[in-house]
Write a protein that holds these residues in place. Structure first.
Motif, mmCIF file in Angstrom:
data_model
loop_
_atom_site.group_PDB
_atom_site.id
_atom_site.type_symbol
_atom_site.label_atom_id
_atom_site.label_comp_id
_atom_site.label_asym_id
_atom_site.label_seq_id
_atom_site.Cartn_x
_atom_site.Cartn_y
_atom_site.Cartn_z
ATOM 1 N N TYR A 214 16.200 -7.767 -8.875
ATOM 2 C CA TYR A 214 14.791 -7.389 -8.948
ATOM 3 C C TYR A 214 14.639 -5.918 -9.350
ATOM 4 O O TYR A 214 13.773 -5.573 -10.165
ATOM 5 N N ARG A 215 15.473 -5.077 -8.790
ATOM 6 C CA ARG A 215 15.342 -3.647 -9.068
ATOM 7 C C ARG A 215 15.671 -3.335 -10.519
ATOM 8 O O ARG A 215 15.039 -2.478 -11.145
ATOM 9 N N ALA A 216 16.662 -4.027 -11.056
ATOM 10 C CA ALA A 216 16.974 -3.833 -12.477
ATOM 11 C C ALA A 216 15.792 -4.257 -13.348
ATOM 12 O O ALA A 216 15.463 -3.583 -14.337
ATOM 13 N N GLY A 217 15.145 -5.374 -12.984
ATOM 14 C CA GLY A 217 13.996 -5.806 -13.753
ATOM 15 C C GLY A 217 12.842 -4.823 -13.683
ATOM 16 O O GLY A 217 12.175 -4.547 -14.684
ATOM 17 N N LEU A 218 12.583 -4.264 -12.498
ATOM 18 C CA LEU A 218 11.485 -3.312 -12.348
ATOM 19 C C LEU A 218 11.718 -2.032 -13.141
ATOM 20 O O LEU A 218 10.771 -1.347 -13.511
ATOM 21 N N ALA A 219 12.969 -1.694 -13.397
ATOM 22 C CA ALA A 219 13.277 -0.465 -14.123
ATOM 23 C C ALA A 219 13.164 -0.627 -15.631
ATOM 24 O O ALA A 219 13.199 0.362 -16.360
ATOM 25 N N LEU A 220 13.042 -1.854 -16.113
ATOM 26 C CA LEU A 220 12.963 -2.094 -17.556
ATOM 27 C C LEU A 220 11.545 -1.895 -18.067
ATOM 28 O O LEU A 220 10.570 -2.104 -17.342
ATOM 29 N N ALA B 16 26.481 -12.137 -14.948
ATOM 30 C CA ALA B 16 26.744 -11.438 -16.212
ATOM 31 C C ALA B 16 25.438 -10.985 -16.859
ATOM 32 O O ALA B 16 25.335 -9.846 -17.359
ATOM 33 N N LEU B 17 24.438 -11.849 -16.870
ATOM 34 C CA LEU B 17 23.154 -11.474 -17.459
ATOM 35 C C LEU B 17 22.474 -10.380 -16.645
ATOM 36 O O LEU B 17 21.846 -9.474 -17.213
ATOM 37 N N LEU B 18 22.592 -10.438 -15.321
ATOM 38 C CA LEU B 18 22.034 -9.366 -14.491
ATOM 39 C C LEU B 18 22.754 -8.046 -14.744
ATOM 40 O O LEU B 18 22.125 -6.976 -14.739
ATOM 41 N N VAL B 19 24.059 -8.103 -14.956
ATOM 42 C CA VAL B 19 24.812 -6.892 -15.291
ATOM 43 C C VAL B 19 24.323 -6.307 -16.614
ATOM 44 O O VAL B 19 24.118 -5.092 -16.739
ATOM 45 N N ARG B 20 24.115 -7.166 -17.598
ATOM 46 C CA ARG B 20 23.631 -6.681 -18.892
ATOM 47 C C ARG B 20 22.240 -6.064 -18.765
ATOM 48 O O ARG B 20 21.957 -5.008 -19.341
ATOM 49 N N VAL B 21 21.356 -6.706 -18.001
ATOM 50 C CA VAL B 21 20.008 -6.177 -17.829
ATOM 51 C C VAL B 21 20.047 -4.854 -17.059
ATOM 52 O O VAL B 21 19.348 -3.898 -17.416
ATOM 53 N N SER B 22 20.852 -4.783 -16.013
ATOM 54 C CA SER B 22 20.915 -3.550 -15.229
ATOM 55 C C SER B 22 21.517 -2.407 -16.038
ATOM 56 O O SER B 22 21.134 -1.250 -15.862
ATOM 57 N N ASP B 23 22.435 -2.706 -16.948
ATOM 58 C CA ASP B 23 22.976 -1.671 -17.823
ATOM 59 C C ASP B 23 21.875 -1.099 -18.716
ATOM 60 O O ASP B 23 21.795 0.120 -18.919
ATOM 61 N N SER B 24 21.028 -1.974 -19.256
ATOM 62 C CA SER B 24 19.908 -1.499 -20.078
ATOM 63 C C SER B 24 18.921 -0.690 -19.253
ATOM 64 O O SER B 24 18.353 0.292 -19.739
ATOM 65 N N PHE C 135 10.002 -9.086 -21.415
ATOM 66 C CA PHE C 135 10.986 -10.166 -21.394
ATOM 67 C C PHE C 135 12.151 -9.825 -20.483
ATOM 68 O O PHE C 135 12.589 -10.657 -19.672
ATOM 69 N N GLY C 136 12.681 -8.628 -20.611
ATOM 70 C CA GLY C 136 13.799 -8.232 -19.758
ATOM 71 C C GLY C 136 13.424 -8.221 -18.297
ATOM 72 O O GLY C 136 14.197 -8.641 -17.433
ATOM 73 N N ARG C 137 12.209 -7.765 -18.010
ATOM 74 C CA ARG C 137 11.762 -7.743 -16.619
ATOM 75 C C ARG C 137 11.659 -9.151 -16.057
ATOM 76 O O ARG C 137 12.140 -9.441 -14.953
#
Length: 513
Positions: free
Chosen positions: A367-373, A429-437, A377-379
């Motif tokens: 959730y936190r990675a999504g909020l930071a985007l 893996a997808l959460l890792v990619r999103v959190s990296d962005s 779509f990424g969120r």
């Protein structure tokens, strides 16, 4: 925290990547799993298992493979995602090994280790090959078509334990619905990112509610019908609740309207109630849930749910100890649906609390990675993937503990099931990619003299220090600049998804602190 050019930090200051932290946490996760493995051997066989070293080496190799993929392709990813997944996977292998001692003629731990290796391999492949999560948006309709096919195919195969969710060919079996949940989440995120304004602001108002137009509302109704259809044709309550629950969560996140949650709950309750009355298999599960001790009263002995409740009660606060429980009395599903009962009996309420906190932490980091985007779509993708894990844990734990009717789903990473563990690794893996962005420093930060701190929690390290019109929109959704290029468009086209992703080939600067 930000610093302008006037008081910029020394040139040597770099945004931390936290890969060293991740490696240390991975070492701890592997050590905990190996110690538990040895503890089971000492409790059951009064000796250290002969394959303890090979088990530890195999789990360490999987952890190292995942770490190297993240270090080289997603260096700014959240440092907690991979260690939590490794620890949960290691605990699952440990519990399956412990239950194998009760059924030596039917060992499942070696096969589960192979599936775990395949899952980590797909995790590494996804991190290495998927350079930008927004690429998935181009394949939204391909994803929904493939997902629906995977959901429908099991109908043509014989039922297993009352539900048609398996495909068995030449001794090989898998659950296509596990793969379909990722594909449908990609479609949900893409559709809602494109139509969120129409769902939130257009349509006809009746009393205090505003209903969108039929063209926009059509897919919502279609999703509800598909979820009920799955429940009827496949007799699978868990999959239906999972898909519809995730869609309602994404609908709320996209529009910000709590009314969608109320509508979703009403539709889900209406569909479940109707099918619970008309479908015998689902009706039996509801009856067992309402009267878990009816079989004891009738003199037939305790059923699976009753044995599960007895196991939790026997565990108490601290548990009986690894290898010292009697949850094998549950029967054939003790390694899959009811593996949580073994965990609760042998590690007690304390162990269950730690386990649920691990799941909660994994979901919260998503959730936190999504909020930071910045891009919708990424969120929505990050929230949807994290919600998949959250809803699945709730549905399974609630069924085993008697809170809701039982389902045929597998506890993420913990339970026996190759399809489940593989798809859960793809989700991570997808959460890792999103959190990296989300945590990656903005490419303009160096040029403007602005340093954005990227903490391990996934703060918006990529956000500019200067306010923009996008930051004033609800939920941080931006419409981009007319001159920016969208992920799949040519320069000069309007970007409706937010700021464009920086090139994956740029020279990233950072430390491994």
């Amino acid at each position: 925290m930000t610093a302008t050019t006037a008081d910029a930090p020394p040139p040597g200051l770099r945004t931390p990547r936290r890969r060293g932290t991740e490696l240390a946490l991975l070492a701890g996760a592997v050590l905990i799993s190996v110690c538990g493995y040895i503890d089971v051997g000492l409790a059951r066989q009064h000796a250290v298992p002969g394959d303890a070293a090979s088990y530890g080496a195999g789990l360490a190799a999987l952890a190292l493979l995942g770490h190297l993929a993240v270090r080289f392709r997603a260096p700014y990813a959240d440092p907690l995602l991979l260690p939590i997944a490794i620890l949960l996977n290691g605990l699952g292998l440990l519990l399956i090994f412990r239950l194998d001692l009760e059924t030596p003629e039917n060992r499942a731990a070696p096969t589960q280790l192979v599936w775990s290796a395949l899952g980590v391999a797909l995790f590494a492949a996804a991190v290495l090959l998927l350079r930008d999560h927004r690429t998935l948006q181009r394949y939204a309709y391909v994803s929904v078509a493939a997902g629906l096919v995977l959901m429908v195919v099991p109908i043509a195969f014989p039922a297993v334990n009352g539900a048609k969710i398996w495909i068995r060919v030449a001794g090989f079996s898998f659950q296509p619905g596990e793969f379909a949940k990722i594909l449908l989440t990609v479609f949900f995120a893409a559709y809602l990112a494109a139509n969120r304004n129409a769902l939130a602001f257009t349509g006809r108002r009746m009393w205090k509610f505003q209903f969108p137009t039929g063209r926009v509302l059509g897919p919502v109704v279609a999703v509800w019908l598909v979820s009920v259809g799955v429940l009827v044709l496949e007799r699978d309550l868990g999959t239906s609740l999972l898909f519809f629950g995730v869609f309602v969560v994404l609908l709320y996140v996209a529009t910000g309207r709590t009314g969608w949650i109320a509508v979703g709950l009403l539709l889900a309750a209406a569909g479940a109630a109707a099918v619970g009355v008309l479908e015998p298999h689902v009706h039996n599960r509801v009856a067992d849930w309402l009267h878990p001790f009816a079989s004891i009263t009738a003199g037939r002995g305790a059923g699976q749910l009753a044995q599960s409740l007895f196991a939790f009660a026997a565990g108490g606060l601290l548990g009986t100890g690894l290898g010292e429980g009697h949850s094998a009395l549950i029967g054939f599903a003790m390694k899959s649906d009811f593996i949580l009962a073994t965990y609760g009996e042998e590690l007690g309420l304390t162990g269950l609390t730690v386990l649920f906190l691990l799941y909660a932490l994994l979901v919260a980091r998503g959730y936190r990675a999504g909020l930071a985007l910045r891009d919708p779509f990424g969120r929505l993708l990050a929230v949807g993937l994290a919600s998949l894990l959250a809803v699945q844990v709730f549905v399974i734990a609630g069924g085993v503990m008697g809170l809701i009717p039982l389902t045929g789903m597998a506890m993420p990473f913990l339970a026996q099931g190759g399809s489940s563990v593989v798809t859960n690794w793809v989700i991570v893996a997808l959460l890792v990619r999103v959190s990296d962005s989300a945590r990656r420093p903005h490419p303009d930060a160096t040029d403007t003299g602005v340093i954005a701190a990227a903490g391990p929690g996934g703060a918006r390290s990529g956000a500019s220090a200067f306010p923009s019109a996008e930051d004033d929109l609800p939920y941080g959704y931006g419409y981009g600049n007319p001159g920016a290029a969208s992920p799949g468009g040519a320069p000069g086209e309007a970007d409706t998804l937010g700021t464009p992703a920086a090139s994956a080939d740029r020279d990233d600067q950072g430390s491994d602190r």
